[in-house]
Design an enzyme around this catalytic site. Structure first.
Site, short mmCIF file in Angstrom:
data_model
loop_
_atom_site.label_atom_id
_atom_site.label_comp_id
_atom_site.label_asym_id
_atom_site.label_seq_id
_atom_site.Cartn_x
_atom_site.Cartn_y
_atom_site.Cartn_z
N ASP A 281 39.05 40.49 35.07
CA ASP A 281 38.03 39.77 35.83
C ASP A 281 38.54 38.38 36.20
O ASP A 281 39.25 37.74 35.41
CB ASP A 281 36.77 39.66 34.95
CG ASP A 281 35.63 39.00 35.66
OD1 ASP A 281 35.14 39.59 36.64
OD2 ASP A 281 35.21 37.90 35.25
N GLU A 313 41.12 41.55 39.49
CA GLU A 313 40.11 41.18 40.49
C GLU A 313 40.44 39.76 40.92
O GLU A 313 40.27 38.82 40.16
CB GLU A 313 38.70 41.23 39.89
CG GLU A 313 37.64 40.84 40.91
CD GLU A 313 36.53 39.95 40.36
OE1 GLU A 313 35.43 39.98 40.94
OE2 GLU A 313 36.75 39.23 39.38
#
Length: 551
Positions: A281, A313
């Protein structure tokens, strides 16, 4: 029989640490610091389950100097998440264990990265549904739906974070305890059984990892905040909690504290929970390629011979993350989503933009596993809602969603489905309990969408032309808004996609320069067609893709 059990806490610059627990009637036990920065003590304990905490003289800037505070062990694998939080330790045969789960399906072969079709899932909202009388959302309820996922054909589940977070409901991007699993979803054995049952069916588990930040009350923030974290946010506009400081190096101990902690977290999850990949993330906020290179190497080392997929990400996405010298195996291809959404909604038509995201090589991505494509994920509004905002409903909406899936499953890259979108779930994006509406599958159009997506997933797994980076956009017509491309491999597999991005029914549409003359099979409607003279004539409904497979 009692055994000596060691408790330890890494707190190199704190003056004092004490252990308190159910085994000492919550009275303090002194701990002694070694030359590696660990406070240690041994306690004589019989096999059983105990609760414990550490009492630390904090070095964090937001408390009084050397103030005593109680913290949960940052390495606790089970936490009682109530007002008076405590770690839980289990002793069996004189050793500390997580649980007694016995893995059954470790020998099952799992698909390689390039073969994956990923399903992104939030445990709390995946199971149960509108007509479900029980409050659900546990690992065991996901297991109950694995047959459904097998029918859909996916072979990887990307679990939104399952590390222990405060309270009973969250998306999990606020992890407080990095070694403990979220207790509202079930036990550690429950999570292991889910992963084991997935492996039994050839489904890999990719875990969403939050390594940019922690929740504000994570024990590390209380011990010595600036040892592990940046003092203040680097990017206040994108701040979700204290940010790990991957630049900080402790010369005295020759250690990078944040690297050490997150390295231990990642190794633990691969060893203890047998996960098959990690989605990192907020990689843009981590912003340290050296750390990312290192952590990816660590995952491969621990995973050994089994496939392990590291996906970043990074918003906006960038090829430097994943290419030959980039640290990651792949990244979320957010530009794919941002190009597809307006084209499916009819907001614009830009051939170059479409071609760039269908063929990531045009953006500088090297291979099929460098990008993970999607037309929806937990961060974006569902396509059905975007269409509804434009007064596009019913059959017209389902047509466009099908067009989206036809492109998604035939573009270069690894496809990902956000849970429920395979049958047209329409729930708004919100961070409150928000179950998928499984009753929709009783409707013909929703069930039809499910069958359509299932067919394309199966095509992707059967036809290895889609595992290559070979693509040729052999026909493009800005007036009619039609784009056609072909994918192929060296073994003779070939697929052609002809996509109509307009609101017009194009009867008897002529597709020139068709890649090969002879017999083709249209996959989505299951009929054969023969073309000759390098041309194909076909009817193209509005917002429809035809997928032709070489016979």
């Amino acid at each position: 029989m009692a055994n000596l059990i060691e408790f330890k806490l890494f707190a190199p610059y704190n003056k004092e640490v004490e252990l308190i627990g159910s085994f000492s009637d919550w009275q303090s036990i002194q701990m002694k610091k070694d030359d590696q920065g660990y406070f240690r003590t041994k306690v004589e304990l019989e096999d059983g389950v105990y609760q414990y905490k550490f009492r630390v003289r904090s070095r964090s800037w937001f408390v009084e100097p050397d103030q005593w505070i109680d913290i949960v062990d940052p390495y606790a694998t089970d936490v009682i998440d109530d007002a008076d939080q405590k770690g839980v330790v289990r002793i069996k045969d004189g050793d500390i264990i997580v649980d007694t789960y016995v893995w059954k399906h470790d020998d099952k072969p799992l698909p390689a990265d390039h073969e994956l079709v990923i399903y992104e899932m939030h445990v709390a909202d995946f199971s149960g549904g509108e007509d479900d009388p029980y409050a659900r959302g546990k690992y065991k309820h996901v297991i109950e739906k694995l047959d459904y996922l097998c029918e859909l054909g996916i072979n990887a589940i990307e679990l939104m974070p399952v590390k222990e977070y405060p309270g009973e409901y969250s998306w999990g991007y606020n992890p407080r305890y990095f070694f403990a699993t979220e207790s509202s979803y079930g036990t550690t054995e429950g999570l292991k059984q889910l992963i084991d049952e997935c492996h039994a069916r050839g489904i890999r588990i990719i875990m969403d990892g939050i390594y940019n930040h922690s929740e504000a009350s994570c024990p590390l923030t209380q011990i010595d905040h600036d040892y592990w974290y940046h003092h203040s946010p680097k990017d206040p506009d994108n701040n979700w909690g204290p940010e790990f400081n991957y630049e900080h190096y402790d010369e005295n101990l020759d250690v990078k504290p944040a690297w050490k902690f997150i390295g231990e977290v990642v190794r633990f999850w691969i060893e203890e929970y047998h996960i098959d990949g990690i989605r990192y993330d907020a990689a843009k906020q981590i912003a340290n390629y050296d750390f990312m290179h290192w952590i990816v190497q660590e995952t491969k080392k621990v995973a050994g011979s089994k496939p392990f997929y590291n996906i970043a990400e990074h918003i906006p996405d960038t090829p430097t993350l994943t290419n030959l010298d980039g640290p990651m195996d792949g990244c979320w291809h957010d530009s794919f989503f941002h190009a597809m959404m307006p084209h499916l909604c009819g907001d614009r038509f830009d051939l170059e933009e479409l071609k760039n995201v269908i063929d990531g090589k045009r953006q500088g991505y090297m291979g099929t596993t460098n990008i993970v494509n999607y037309i929806g994920n937990h961060d974006h509004r569902r396509l059905m809602l975007e269409l509804a905002d434009r007064n596009i409903f019913d059959e017209a909406a389902f047509k466009r969603v099908k067009l989206g899936y036809a492109i998604l499953m035939t573009a270069i890259g690894v496809p990902m489905i956000w849970m429920g979108e395979e049958f047209g779930d329409y729930h708004p994006k919100e961070i409150n309990p928000n179950k998928i509406d499984w009753t929709l599958l009783k409707n013909d159009s929703n069930k039809g969408l499910f069958e359509y997506v299932k067919g394309l997933v199966n095509l992707r797994k059967q036809n290895h032309a889609l595992y290559t980076t070979n693509i040729d956009f052999f026909h493009e017509n800005p007036e009619t808004q039609v784009l056609a491309y072909t994918r192929w491999n060296d073994e003779g597999s070939r697929i052609v996609v002809v996509a109509n991005f307009s609101d017009n029914f194009l009867a008897g549409y002529e597709v020139p320069n068709f890649p090969a003359n002879g017999n083709w099979h249209e996959w989505t409607m299951n009929y054969d067609v023969e073309n000759s003279h390098d041309n194909l004539i076909t009817d193209l409904a509005e917002y429809e893709a035809k997928v032709f497979v070489w016979q």
